[in-house]
Enzyme design. Structure first.
Site, mmCIF file in Angstrom:
data_model
loop_
_atom_site.group_PDB
_atom_site.id
_atom_site.type_symbol
_atom_site.label_atom_id
_atom_site.label_comp_id
_atom_site.label_asym_id
_atom_site.label_seq_id
_atom_site.Cartn_x
_atom_site.Cartn_y
_atom_site.Cartn_z
ATOM 1 N N ASN A 91 0.861 -1.181 0.000
ATOM 2 C CA ASN A 91 0.000 0.000 0.000
ATOM 3 C C ASN A 91 0.897 1.231 0.000
ATOM 4 O OD1 ASN A 91 -1.829 2.020 0.467
ATOM 5 N ND2 ASN A 91 -2.366 1.381 2.540
ATOM 6 N N TRP A 92 0.991 1.851 -1.145
ATOM 7 C CA TRP A 92 1.891 3.007 -1.262
ATOM 8 C C TRP A 92 1.376 4.243 -0.529
ATOM 9 C CZ3 TRP A 92 3.346 3.029 -7.227
ATOM 10 C CH2 TRP A 92 4.248 1.980 -7.467
ATOM 11 N N LYS A 93 0.101 4.256 -0.187
ATOM 12 C CA LYS A 93 -0.514 5.443 0.424
ATOM 13 C C LYS A 93 -0.275 6.662 -0.492
ATOM 14 C CE LYS A 93 -0.035 3.184 4.837
ATOM 15 N NZ LYS A 93 0.105 3.279 6.299
ATOM 16 N N GLU A 101 -4.886 -4.845 10.771
ATOM 17 C CA GLU A 101 -3.833 -3.853 10.971
ATOM 18 C C GLU A 101 -4.055 -3.135 12.302
ATOM 19 O OE1 GLU A 101 -2.064 -2.613 6.870
ATOM 20 O OE2 GLU A 101 -3.709 -1.282 7.364
ATOM 21 N N GLY A 148 3.128 2.253 10.698
ATOM 22 C CA GLY A 148 4.089 3.331 10.507
ATOM 23 C C GLY A 148 4.876 3.692 11.749
ATOM 24 N N HIS A 207 -9.385 1.378 5.289
ATOM 25 C CA HIS A 207 -8.074 1.527 5.949
ATOM 26 C C HIS A 207 -8.238 2.443 7.167
ATOM 27 C CE1 HIS A 207 -3.919 2.548 6.725
ATOM 28 N NE2 HIS A 207 -3.599 1.466 6.035
ATOM 29 N N GLU A 219 -6.545 4.788 8.237
ATOM 30 C CA GLU A 219 -6.319 6.215 7.947
ATOM 31 C C GLU A 219 -7.578 6.840 7.357
ATOM 32 O OE1 GLU A 219 -2.758 5.574 5.672
ATOM 33 O OE2 GLU A 219 -1.754 4.937 7.509
ATOM 34 N N GLY A 233 2.972 -0.961 4.170
ATOM 35 C CA GLY A 233 3.133 0.428 3.766
ATOM 36 C C GLY A 233 4.582 0.738 3.427
ATOM 37 N N GLY A 234 5.299 1.318 4.394
ATOM 38 C CA GLY A 234 6.657 1.828 4.180
ATOM 39 C C GLY A 234 7.601 0.884 3.451
ATOM 40 N N SER A 269 3.973 -2.227 10.133
ATOM 41 C CA SER A 269 5.436 -2.314 10.222
ATOM 42 C C SER A 269 5.999 -3.665 9.772
ATOM 43 C CB SER A 269 5.911 -1.964 11.637
ATOM 44 O OG SER A 269 5.535 -0.628 11.964
HETATM 45 O O1 LIG Z 1 -1.041 0.794 6.931
HETATM 46 C C1 LIG Z 1 -0.292 -0.068 6.512
HETATM 47 C C2 LIG Z 1 -0.575 -0.758 5.254
HETATM 48 O O2 LIG Z 1 -1.870 -0.499 4.826
HETATM 49 C C3 LIG Z 1 0.947 -0.427 7.237
HETATM 50 O O3 LIG Z 1 1.865 0.582 7.062
HETATM 51 P P1 LIG Z 1 3.399 0.335 7.521
HETATM 52 O O4 LIG Z 1 3.806 -0.968 6.879
HETATM 53 O O5 LIG Z 1 4.136 1.507 6.996
HETATM 54 O O6 LIG Z 1 3.377 0.221 9.005
#
Ligand SMILES: O=C(CO)COP(=O)(O)O
Length: 253
Positions: free
Chosen positions: A9-11, A167, A173, A95, A97, A234-235, A213
């Site tokens: 997930n690149w966000k 999650e 993050g 999600h 967020e 994500g990251g 993470s």
């Molecule tokens: O929200 C996430 C994937 O949707 C997780 O993000 P991180 O892997 O950066 O913690």
């Protein structure tokens, strides 16, 4: 045996040139789709280009959100039909967020899940508790409520094809990963909820990812757990090398 799904997930990251470079770098190197589903979940403006780039390869493209209506006066929104028309395969829904910052609710997540099936998109439905809810011993009940709400009124056949991403919000993050045991325990608890809700066949079939993470250093241990069927990352999904080592780990069972 359930096939693992590793989704990056690149966000809200990368410019167009970086996105296309990434897909060029990885598309020929991901494992075969029969072994593991490798997905890049990209910002809307890049989807048509990335879908075309990935066509005929084992890499699939997903969107980060959508509206539940097919068309109409919803300024700024993107419909399921538009995503399908572009050749998008997966869509991330609910999600944390979006729940926190963009007024996503259990009810809209349920509507979007129904809309995804209507348009043959694979829904990746995100659930997870806050730090405070975990400290108060409410993690399982919060997640149970989210799961039941998201799956409401789906057929058992549809439930089988949902992907749930567990999650925990405190692990997103932050560099704080749930231990593999804790992550697996919650994924097992989600499977139990699905069992009660839709029966044993859907509960055995549904894929449950862990997210929060995940990185090359911890992915093997997480993916080797009995009830974890993939990762939403994500990251650590933003760099080709890192993404490729994550999808390789999805080949383990
Ligand atoms: O929200 C996430 C994937 O949707 C997780 O993000 P991180 O892997 O950066 O913690």
């Amino acid at each position: 045996m359930r096939k693992q799904v590793i989704a990056g997930n690149w966000k809200m990251n990368k410019l167009m040139g970086e996105a296309t470079q990434f897909v060029d770098d990885v598309k020929g190197q991901v494992p075969s789709y029969d072994q593991v589903e490798s997905v890049v979940v990209a910002p809307f403006p890049y989807l048509p280009t990335l879908v075309q780039q990935a066509e005929g390869t084992d890499l699939k493209i997903g969107a980060q959100n959508m509206h539940f209506e097919e068309s109409g006066a919803f300024t700024g929104e993107v419909s399921p039909e538009m995503l399908k028309d572009l050749g998008v395969t997966y869509v991330v829904l609910g999600h944390s967020e979006r729940r926190e910052m963009f007024a996503e609710t259990d009810e809209t997540v349920n509507k979007k899940t129904h809309a995804a099936f209507k348009h043959n998109l694979v829904p990746i439905v995100c659930v997870g508790e806050t730090d405070e809810q975990r400290e108060n011993g409410e993690a399982e009940s919060v997640v149970e409520t989210q799961v039941k709400a998201a799956l409401k009124d789906l057929t058992n056949e549809q439930v089988k094809d949902v992907i749930i991403a567990y999650e925990p919000i405190w692990a997103i993050g932050t560099g704080k990963t749930a231990t593999a045991e804790d992550a697996n325990a919650m994924c097992a608890s989600i499977r139990k909820v699905v069992n009660e809700f839709a029966g044993s066949e859907p509960a055995e079939a549904i894929r449950i990812q862990y997210g929060g993470s995940v990185k090359p250093a911890n992915v093997d241990e997480l993916m080797s757990q009995s009830d974890i069927d993939g990762a939403l990352v994500g990251g650590a999904s933003l760099q080709p090398d890192s993404f490729l080592s994550l999808v390789e780990a999805g080949k383990h069972e």
